[in-house]
Write a protein that holds these residues in place. Sequence first.
Motif, mmCIF file in Angstrom:
data_model
loop_
_atom_site.group_PDB
_atom_site.id
_atom_site.type_symbol
_atom_site.label_atom_id
_atom_site.label_comp_id
_atom_site.label_asym_id
_atom_site.label_seq_id
_atom_site.Cartn_x
_atom_site.Cartn_y
_atom_site.Cartn_z
ATOM 1 N N ARG A 328 0.818 -1.206 0.000
ATOM 2 C CA ARG A 328 0.000 0.000 0.000
ATOM 3 C C ARG A 328 0.852 1.256 0.000
ATOM 4 N N THR A 329 0.192 2.355 -0.324
ATOM 5 C CA THR A 329 0.796 3.682 -0.225
ATOM 6 C C THR A 329 0.126 4.409 0.929
ATOM 7 N N ARG A 330 0.945 5.008 1.784
ATOM 8 C CA ARG A 330 0.430 5.664 2.993
ATOM 9 C C ARG A 330 0.764 7.150 2.920
ATOM 10 N N VAL A 385 -4.216 10.361 8.194
ATOM 11 C CA VAL A 385 -3.484 9.312 7.482
ATOM 12 C C VAL A 385 -4.441 8.586 6.545
ATOM 13 N N ALA A 386 -4.063 8.493 5.279
ATOM 14 C CA ALA A 386 -4.826 7.726 4.291
ATOM 15 C C ALA A 386 -3.938 6.631 3.741
ATOM 16 N N ALA A 387 -4.472 5.428 3.648
ATOM 17 C CA ALA A 387 -3.725 4.279 3.117
ATOM 18 C C ALA A 387 -4.485 3.721 1.919
ATOM 19 N N PHE A 388 -3.789 3.610 0.769
ATOM 20 C CA PHE A 388 -4.380 3.078 -0.460
ATOM 21 C C PHE A 388 -3.690 1.774 -0.826
ATOM 22 N N PRO A 389 -4.438 0.700 -1.023
ATOM 23 C CA PRO A 389 -3.805 -0.582 -1.372
ATOM 24 C C PRO A 389 -3.324 -0.583 -2.813
ATOM 25 N N HIS A 390 -2.204 -1.260 -3.059
ATOM 26 C CA HIS A 390 -1.735 -1.455 -4.431
ATOM 27 C C HIS A 390 -2.542 -2.555 -5.100
ATOM 28 N N ALA A 391 -2.753 -3.668 -4.414
ATOM 29 C CA ALA A 391 -3.572 -4.748 -4.947
ATOM 30 C C ALA A 391 -5.029 -4.420 -4.683
ATOM 31 N N GLY A 392 -5.910 -5.148 -5.379
ATOM 32 C CA GLY A 392 -7.330 -4.944 -5.159
ATOM 33 C C GLY A 392 -7.952 -3.982 -6.115
ATOM 34 N N GLY A 393 -7.170 -3.477 -7.075
ATOM 35 C CA GLY A 393 -7.802 -2.724 -8.142
ATOM 36 C C GLY A 393 -8.066 -1.280 -7.821
#
Length: 403
Positions: A328-330, A385-393
């Motif tokens: 993920r990107t944080r 803080v926002a976290a975006f997953p790399h996997a999962g589309g």
Amino acid sequence: MLTGARPHGVGQRRSRATRWARRHWQLVVDLALPALTGGLFLAGGVVSGEPLSVVLAVEQILPLVVRRAAPGLVLAVVGVATSAHMLAGVSRTIGYLPVLLALYTAAANGRSATVRWGLCAAVTVGVAVASLPHRGPVEGALLVVVTFTVAWLAGIERGRQLRQRTALVAEQIRLRLERRIAARERAAAQERERLARRLHDTLAHTLTVMLVQTEVLRVGGGLTGSQRDRVERVLGAGRAALGEIRQTVAALDRQVAVATGDDLTERLDRLRAAGLDVPDGLPQTLAALPEPVLVVAHRLIGEAATNALRHAGPGTRLAIRVERDADRTRLSVLSTRPADAGAAHPALPPDGIAGFGLRSLAADVEAYGGTLDYGPVTAGQWQVVAAFPHAGGVLTAGRGRSG
């Protein structure tokens, strides 16, 4: 060349004729059916050489052309003509064909129960009685009752199917209308959402800067009584305007505006000029985010920066960090209130309390499969803080949301 063009022209004419027949097939059937029945009458010897037989045969066949438009009237006319023709001594069973067609149509298309039940029964009895003298009880009356009942039942079933199909078409039309109305409502909702975002990200942020600067001016002292009253009126009007903006945005219940990179830079410049300690430039890793997620990230930074100035006042330091790992990107925005901040500025909001901007951002982040957390870290520090997953589309979710 001419020889090759000729079949093509013939094919075009046939194609036009076929299209016309498909559009007007009921008219074709209504004209062809009486013609075929007349041919059967002639070939079967139903029509004798007497003028009365010819007239009765015409009365039996010709009204069938308009049997769909006036099923009850046609059945009555054809039934009377058939009964008269039977009394005149018709010896061929084909003579029942016109009244059978009329009865079937009346049972299927009759607009009232009187036609579908009463008139059909009356015609059946009338023709059966008229067939007795020359055809007897079996070949005449019993045959009429059986065949007419079968035709009537087939017509009743056909009518039921037609009514069901009509109801289905009406339901489809209603659903299409509802979909068009829903599409217009979605378009209107998107426009309200766009206006709400613009309202929040322009007026609210601009008023925040103005209020903070005016608050600093009031606390700084050196104002006369009349000047202090003017400052208080300005502050009161600004706070009222902010309250109205929040109420309007909350009433619309839509998300705040999309901020581009240029909008974010301009906003941070204004906040910096108002006293917020913001580092020059943005982290390079921020630009590596997919476009739809980058838009949300820009909004998050702008909202966190504005909240930092609003709640902690000038001198608040803002730290923006972007961290990437395998999953993920944080993105984190940390605001630190200056140690010497006076009581003129409100404290940072307590944990779990957030305005419309952060609530809207939380919904946007979740739409891309991420999570948003915010709250105090230590005394005088607040972090988003926002976290975006790399996997999962992430990209797939972004396209689905924009569509």
